[in-house]
Design a protein around this motif. Structure first.
Motif, short mmCIF file in Angstrom:
data_model
loop_
_atom_site.label_atom_id
_atom_site.label_comp_id
_atom_site.label_asym_id
_atom_site.label_seq_id
_atom_site.Cartn_x
_atom_site.Cartn_y
_atom_site.Cartn_z
N ARG A 171 1.12 -1.04 0.36
CA ARG A 171 0.07 0.37 -0.46
C ARG A 171 0.69 0.88 -0.19
NH1 ARG A 171 -2.82 -0.05 5.53
NH2 ARG A 171 -3.61 2.12 5.47
N ALA A 172 1.02 2.22 -0.48
CA ALA A 172 1.33 3.26 -0.75
C ALA A 172 1.19 3.82 0.72
CB ALA A 172 0.33 4.30 -1.42
N LEU A 173 2.36 4.09 1.70
CA LEU A 173 2.41 5.09 3.16
C LEU A 173 2.15 6.60 2.69
CD1 LEU A 173 4.73 2.59 4.64
CD2 LEU A 173 2.75 2.33 4.68
N GLY A 174 1.71 7.03 3.15
CA GLY A 174 0.73 8.03 3.81
C GLY A 174 1.47 8.90 5.00
N TYR A 175 1.10 9.59 4.37
CA TYR A 175 1.77 11.60 5.79
C TYR A 175 1.94 10.65 7.10
CZ TYR A 175 4.39 14.97 8.46
OH TYR A 175 5.10 16.29 9.18
N HIS A 176 0.43 10.14 7.23
CA HIS A 176 -0.37 9.93 8.38
C HIS A 176 0.05 8.24 8.75
CE1 HIS A 176 -1.73 14.48 8.30
NE2 HIS A 176 -0.50 14.00 9.66
N GLU A 177 0.26 7.57 8.48
CA GLU A 177 0.51 6.14 8.18
C GLU A 177 1.10 6.08 9.41
OE1 GLU A 177 -1.71 3.82 7.07
OE2 GLU A 177 -2.24 5.10 5.80
N TYR A 178 0.63 5.12 10.16
CA TYR A 178 1.36 4.16 11.93
C TYR A 178 2.13 2.96 11.74
CZ TYR A 178 1.60 8.96 13.67
OH TYR A 178 1.82 10.62 13.43
N HIS A 179 3.09 2.51 11.77
CA HIS A 179 2.82 1.30 11.95
C HIS A 179 2.90 0.20 13.58
CE1 HIS A 179 5.47 -3.09 11.88
NE2 HIS A 179 4.55 -3.19 10.67
N VAL A 180 1.73 -0.51 13.42
CA VAL A 180 1.69 -0.87 14.85
C VAL A 180 1.98 -2.16 15.62
CG1 VAL A 180 -0.31 -1.37 16.43
CG2 VAL A 180 -1.13 0.86 14.96
N ILE A 181 2.67 -2.54 16.63
CA ILE A 181 3.02 -3.50 16.26
C ILE A 181 2.60 -4.15 18.17
CG2 ILE A 181 5.27 -4.67 16.14
CD1 ILE A 181 6.69 -2.44 14.93
N VAL A 182 2.39 -5.01 17.89
CA VAL A 182 2.25 -6.23 19.15
C VAL A 182 2.77 -7.21 19.56
CG1 VAL A 182 0.51 -7.28 20.49
CG2 VAL A 182 -0.34 -4.87 19.62
N ASN A 189 0.85 -4.15 11.84
CA ASN A 189 -0.21 -3.43 10.46
C ASN A 189 -0.27 -2.41 10.24
OD1 ASN A 189 -1.47 -4.16 8.01
ND2 ASN A 189 -3.16 -5.47 8.97
N PHE A 190 -0.85 -1.68 9.69
CA PHE A 190 -0.22 0.31 9.28
C PHE A 190 -1.87 0.43 9.50
CE2 PHE A 190 3.38 -1.26 7.02
CZ PHE A 190 4.21 -0.08 7.50
N PHE A 191 -1.91 1.36 10.30
CA PHE A 191 -3.35 2.04 10.53
C PHE A 191 -2.70 3.49 10.39
CE2 PHE A 191 -2.86 -1.43 12.80
CZ PHE A 191 -3.97 -1.71 12.58
N ARG A 192 -4.32 4.12 9.80
CA ARG A 192 -3.95 5.81 10.23
C ARG A 192 -4.30 6.52 10.81
NH1 ARG A 192 -3.85 9.22 5.42
NH2 ARG A 192 -3.57 7.55 4.06
N MET A 193 -3.62 7.63 11.27
CA MET A 193 -3.82 7.96 12.07
C MET A 193 -3.52 9.91 12.16
SD MET A 193 -2.44 6.58 16.08
CE MET A 193 -1.31 5.32 15.72
N THR A 194 -5.56 10.25 11.37
CA THR A 194 -4.81 11.93 10.51
C THR A 194 -4.24 12.71 11.29
OG1 THR A 194 -6.97 11.61 10.67
CG2 THR A 194 -5.50 10.66 8.60
N VAL A 195 -5.44 12.54 12.55
CA VAL A 195 -4.99 13.95 14.34
C VAL A 195 -4.77 13.47 15.41
CG1 VAL A 195 -7.23 14.84 15.25
CG2 VAL A 195 -8.07 14.41 12.91
#
Length: 156
Positions: A64-75, A120-126
């Protein structure tokens, strides 16, 4: 005069003790925000801005195209008694995408230098606090174990 010096010295030592006590508890609180214990498991959470991930690893999950507000969440999961990694779990994360919607993703098994974790990657825009819900299912356990973390997304 000598008594005044002793009094001042005791006040300074007391102040230093209070500062050290408070800073130790703040450091422990920061660690507890990334660690939870549930049903015999130690659950650790990591959140990394996608900009900090090497280009060699940017396609570690579904391309996927990683945007500016993409975060990699790791557990990472560990057995609380033995300290060994748990590698047979299904881990799902629910994370608010906005005030009105929530994103839910199954974390993929990641193997880095022979070490298993889930991500996985998640979007956190705010910028602000995100309540991250981590749900863990294991073959030998009945039901789902759930833990919550609070992640403070910094300002841009």
């Amino acid at each position: 005069m000598f008594k005044n010096l002793i009094s001042i010295g005791l006040i300074i030592i007391g102040g230093i003790t209070v500062v050290l006590f408070i800073s130790t508890h703040l450091a422990m609180a920061a660690d507890s925000e990334r660690h939870k214990r549930v049903n015999g498991m130690d659950v650790y959470l990591g959140v990394i801005p996608s900009q900090l991930i090497s280009r060699n690893h940017s396609n570690m999950h579904a391309p996927r195209a990683l945007g500016y507000h993409e975060y990699h969440v790791i557990v990472a999961l560990f057995d609380s008694k033995t300290g060994s990694r748990i590698t047979d779990a299904t881990v799902r994360v629910n994370l608010p995408a906005s005030a009105l919607t929530e994103t839910s993703e199954v974390l993929e098994i990641m193997q880095t230098n022979g070490v298993i974790s889930y991500g996985n990657f998640f979007r956190m825009t705010v910028p602000g606090k995100y309540r991250i819900k981590v749900m863990i299912e294991r073959p030998e356990m009945n039901g789902t174990d759930t833990v919550y973390f609070i992640y403070q997304r910094p300002r841009d």
